[in-house]
Structures are given as C-alpha cells and as structure tokens.
Design a protein around this motif. Sequence first.
Motif, short mmCIF file in Angstrom:
data_model
loop_
_atom_site.label_atom_id
_atom_site.label_comp_id
_atom_site.label_asym_id
_atom_site.label_seq_id
_atom_site.Cartn_x
_atom_site.Cartn_y
_atom_site.Cartn_z
N PRO A 345 -4.19 19.04 -45.86
CA PRO A 345 -3.65 18.02 -46.76
C PRO A 345 -3.96 16.59 -46.36
N ILE A 346 -4.32 16.36 -45.08
CA ILE A 346 -4.55 15.02 -44.56
C ILE A 346 -5.91 15.02 -43.85
N SER A 347 -6.72 13.99 -44.15
CA SER A 347 -8.08 14.04 -43.60
C SER A 347 -8.71 12.67 -43.53
N ASP A 348 -8.10 11.73 -42.89
CA ASP A 348 -8.72 10.43 -42.66
C ASP A 348 -9.42 10.46 -41.29
N ILE A 349 -10.71 10.58 -41.28
CA ILE A 349 -11.59 10.72 -40.13
C ILE A 349 -11.53 12.15 -39.57
N TYR A 350 -10.39 12.56 -38.99
CA TYR A 350 -10.19 13.93 -38.54
C TYR A 350 -9.37 14.67 -39.61
N GLY A 351 -9.25 15.98 -39.45
CA GLY A 351 -8.49 16.76 -40.41
C GLY A 351 -7.28 17.41 -39.78
N GLN A 352 -6.24 17.59 -40.56
CA GLN A 352 -5.03 18.28 -40.12
C GLN A 352 -4.85 19.52 -40.97
N LEU A 353 -4.90 20.67 -40.34
CA LEU A 353 -4.77 21.94 -41.04
C LEU A 353 -3.39 22.53 -40.81
N PHE A 354 -2.78 22.96 -41.90
CA PHE A 354 -1.46 23.59 -41.84
C PHE A 354 -1.56 25.01 -42.39
N LEU A 355 -0.85 25.92 -41.76
CA LEU A 355 -0.64 27.22 -42.35
C LEU A 355 0.50 27.13 -43.35
N ASN A 356 0.40 27.85 -44.42
CA ASN A 356 1.47 27.88 -45.42
C ASN A 356 2.54 28.85 -44.93
N ALA A 357 3.33 28.35 -43.99
CA ALA A 357 4.22 29.20 -43.19
C ALA A 357 5.53 29.50 -43.91
N ARG A 358 5.86 30.77 -43.94
CA ARG A 358 7.15 31.18 -44.48
C ARG A 358 8.28 30.64 -43.60
N GLY A 359 9.30 30.10 -44.22
CA GLY A 359 10.42 29.55 -43.47
C GLY A 359 10.26 28.09 -43.14
N ARG A 360 9.04 27.60 -43.22
CA ARG A 360 8.81 26.17 -42.99
C ARG A 360 8.47 25.45 -44.28
N GLU A 361 7.66 26.05 -45.11
CA GLU A 361 7.16 25.38 -46.30
C GLU A 361 7.68 26.03 -47.57
N PRO A 362 7.83 25.25 -48.63
CA PRO A 362 8.16 25.86 -49.92
C PRO A 362 7.07 26.87 -50.31
N VAL A 365 3.85 31.76 -47.26
CA VAL A 365 3.47 33.17 -47.34
C VAL A 365 3.05 33.75 -45.99
N VAL A 366 2.80 32.90 -45.00
CA VAL A 366 2.35 33.39 -43.70
C VAL A 366 3.57 33.64 -42.82
N GLU A 367 3.70 34.89 -42.37
CA GLU A 367 4.84 35.25 -41.53
C GLU A 367 4.72 34.57 -40.17
N PRO A 368 5.83 34.07 -39.63
CA PRO A 368 5.79 33.46 -38.30
C PRO A 368 5.54 34.51 -37.23
N GLY A 369 5.25 34.04 -36.02
CA GLY A 369 5.04 34.96 -34.91
C GLY A 369 3.61 35.42 -34.78
N ALA A 370 3.42 36.69 -34.53
CA ALA A 370 2.10 37.24 -34.24
C ALA A 370 1.13 37.06 -35.40
N ALA A 371 1.62 37.26 -36.63
CA ALA A 371 0.74 37.13 -37.79
C ALA A 371 0.22 35.71 -37.93
N SER A 372 1.10 34.75 -37.73
CA SER A 372 0.71 33.35 -37.82
C SER A 372 -0.29 32.99 -36.72
N ALA A 373 -0.02 33.43 -35.50
CA ALA A 373 -0.91 33.13 -34.37
C ALA A 373 -2.29 33.73 -34.60
N ALA A 374 -2.32 34.96 -35.10
CA ALA A 374 -3.60 35.63 -35.32
C ALA A 374 -4.40 34.93 -36.41
N LEU A 375 -3.74 34.52 -37.48
CA LEU A 375 -4.43 33.83 -38.57
C LEU A 375 -4.99 32.50 -38.09
#
Length: 540
Positions: A345-362, A365-375
Amino acid sequence: MRTPSPILVIGLDGATFDVLRPLIDIGDLPVLGGLVAAGAHGLLDSVIPPITPTAWSSFLTGKEPGKHGIYDFHVFDPRLRRTSFITSRALREPTLWELLTRAGRRVAVVNLPMMFPPPTDAGTVVSGFDTPSTSAPFTHPPELREEILARYPDYRFVATPPADDENLVRPGSLEAFAAAAERTIDQRAGVALELLGRGPWDVCMLHVQDTDALQHRGWRFLAQPDRYPEQWERLRRVYRRLDAHLGTLLAAAPRDALTVVLSDHGFGPYTGSVYPNVLLERWGYLSWRGRTRERLARSLRKRLARLGLRPKGPSREASWIARSRARTLEGTLPLRWRRTRAYVPISDIYGQLFLNARGREPDGVVEPGAASAALREEIRTRLLAERDPGTGRPVFANVARGEEVYPDDALGRRPDLVLIPEPGFTVSRGLNLRRWLDHHAILSGTHRQQGILIASGPGIRPGPLTRPARITDLAPTILAACGLPVPDDMDGRVLTELFEVPPEVRTAAATGARRGDDAALSDEEEAQVGDPLRALGYLE
C-alpha cells in the motif's frame, strides 16, 4: 570540559558528495569547501527508507522509524486500512527542538520538514515544504508569518519544475526551474539571516529543500556535464548562489559557533520502477477489480473535462487523489480483499508489504502463526529471485523482514516485509500497468542511503570521520554539545570523535511518547501538499 558553543545547522536535503565534491574541486563552493577542509567530514547513513519525512523525523528524535512511527509521507494503519498525510502532529516522540527549549535554550528553525503545523514548544519555527500554502499558519510565533510575507509576498516552500515539462526537456524549462530554486534559496536564507540577527541563539537551523528538488529532475545534467554543458553551467550558478548565502550566514553567526552541515540521504541515478503489486497479482497473492473499471473511470473524467463539467487542472485531480488516500485505499488500490493475501500500500522509494492478516485487518484472510510466517517467506523468496529481463540482475537488493528493520513497533504499523530495490530502481504500488518493471527513457535522480556530514568550528577535530555516523546520531550529539543530557531511549550515539575535547555525555530518563494526531490536514491541504511532491516524483 569544553564550554558549550552556539551551533549553526545547515540541512542540504539529499546532498551528496558525488555532486558537491566536483563543484568544490573546481572552486565553485569556497565556503562549503572551506568547511570540509577545516573540519570533520564523511558519509552519513540514513534510515530505511531514506526519504524526507522518515529521515528528518529520525534526525529530530534521535530514534529509528519504529519508535517515532513515521515510515513514509503517509501514515498507513493496517488495522484500519487507512492512510493520512503525515504532519508534525504524527510524531509521538519529543524532538530535539522541544528538548532544547524545555532546557531553556534558544532555538530557531527555518524550512525543516516535519515542522508543520509549527509546534508551540520548540522555539521559533518556520515550517518547510510539507506546509500546504502560505495561507496556513506556518510560523511560530504566528506574527512572524506576516513579517515574512511582507518581505516576500511570493514566498514559496520549494521550487518545482514546470507542471507541463517535469523532465525539463523543452528549452526554457530548466531555466525556469533553476530561477525558481534560486528565488526560494534567497528567501530561505534571508529569513534565516534575519532570525540570526535577533540572537543570541543556542541552536539555529536552516534547511534547503531545493538541492533535493534539483537533483530529482536534473540529475542527468549534474551527472553528465560533458553531454549537457549548458544545463550544467546553469546548475553551477544555483550551487554557487547557495554557497554565497552560506558564507553570509557564517559571517553573521558568532565567531565561536560550531557549524554542522548534513543531508537526510544521498542521491544517485533513477533508471526504473518496480511494481510488486503486479507480481503479487500474477502469482495469485492479490486480486483487484480490474483494468476495465479503471479505464472507464479515466474515460469518464476525460469526457466530463471536455464538456466543461470537470476542470482539467492538476489541483482538482490532486484533491480527488488526496480524498481517496485520506479515507481509504479503495480509490488507489481497489482490491478484492477476500481474495488478497498480500499487498503493497505504501511505496515512496522503498516498498512496504503487508499480509492481509486475519485479526489485524478488516477482511483479513491470512491466519496468524505458522501459516502467516510460511506465506511471508514464500513471497520474500520469490521477490528476491526476480531478475531484470534486460540485464539478468536482481531488482531487489533486499526484501527484509519488518521486525529486523524495525525492532520497535510501538504503534503497530510496521510492514511485514520491506522491499529495498537495487540502486537505480524505486518501488511503486501501481496496478494499472501491464508490466512489473519499467525502465525510464529519461534519466532522473532518486535517493541513496548515504548522505553527507560536515562539522567545523572551534574544538572540532579536522579530517575524515573515523567511525560510521548515522542521522540518528545528530540529536544526541547536539544535546551533548549544548551541555544537556541525552534521553536514554534515543537510538543514536554522541559523535565524540568530532571533538578535540569531547563533551560530557550524560543520560536522562526518557519523557515517554506523547499523544499524536495522524489526520491533521484537510482534504484541500493534502492536495496542496501533494502537488509539489508529485511534481518532484515523490508521489504517484
């Protein structure tokens, strides 16, 4: 023990020895060259990302971005999936100027970014290029604004290239840009000189944004003087004018003053843009509502403009963009969130990548824990493996895990991955392109990690720096040089090697974070700030 001396700080935004050293060698910069010859000098490491708001916030606080919370020109909160333009109110940490003022030191700051709205507890302030307009209250005390506008009715915060020729291709465009830069430098130096005359000051700072602006659009002229001799000569005149103003300021400062010259980052050639969201879409990590909708929206806007129902000018479009960014990402990143697992969502010079994490974001869809780390590791590996089809070289110098770059994350905003491109590239969040890598036809300039540091004056040890220095080191060094303790939560260190007799280094308990306000600008003000940033290539 040395007696504290007044300090004159000169911020040359984006300054690099790659540009300054040749000018010093041919005698164009006698004042700056004299400071280098008589004082300490070397490279100054910036922060990640090396961009104006993040780096100057680290200068102001002596802290890394994870602590002060500024990663970009916009604050992005993944928990709300919302962005807003940063201001001085977004800083949660006390600044150098506030600490000096609380200790009874007299401070004046001219044109420094991250100082709008002007704090009322940080000395005398004239805010910088992130000020919406001269209609805004850009000074403290407030009456200083009227004095400045009476002297400079056309007062501007930064020069920008012509709106219809940002790459300075047509005859006359560079002349107009250079003349505008000279005018803003004249104004800024004039204000600083006037304030110096109202001393005595303990610390006085002048920031020059136009060095950064000229390099963004005029890099090819600076880097290739043999190919562009006329343009090179014109830019030499701008730098000579700046150097002459520095000489006037030094002459007006007390004889025992220390002078510190620094930049927030360096500069180098800008050859292309990387679009990681396009890659994420191709790989199946991201889904958006498609090009058809975007093309229809653009077509409708053009038709309305032709019918006279919608102005063609950039300010209206900038206002539309600002409104969409201030409220939500929907206007600029129209994703199908239930089908999206990762996005940038943010990319001025460098980029910031976010996982669409369940429990953090509206709609996470990405489950926290092992699934998130693996992705995250899967995406990181794939990005690092991407190669420029034309050269076979990597496009990312590093794809760093967020907690490695920002071990502190008090506000819960740090990205899951930080996308650091190879020199020459920047990261864009754009989606409506058919290719993920765009090589630019016209060479311009962009930021590099290492800027400059020069210190000169009584008691300064001359010669090259003997240890690496970071921009976070300046706040604790200035505090110590003023005889004040350094808060124990600052990440920077006192640069004792600058001094023949180092100042006493004392620490004090940190005062703690303060309550901030992310949404401090109206839609109209965001549009006014955004116009010059887009003209200089900062924002999409």
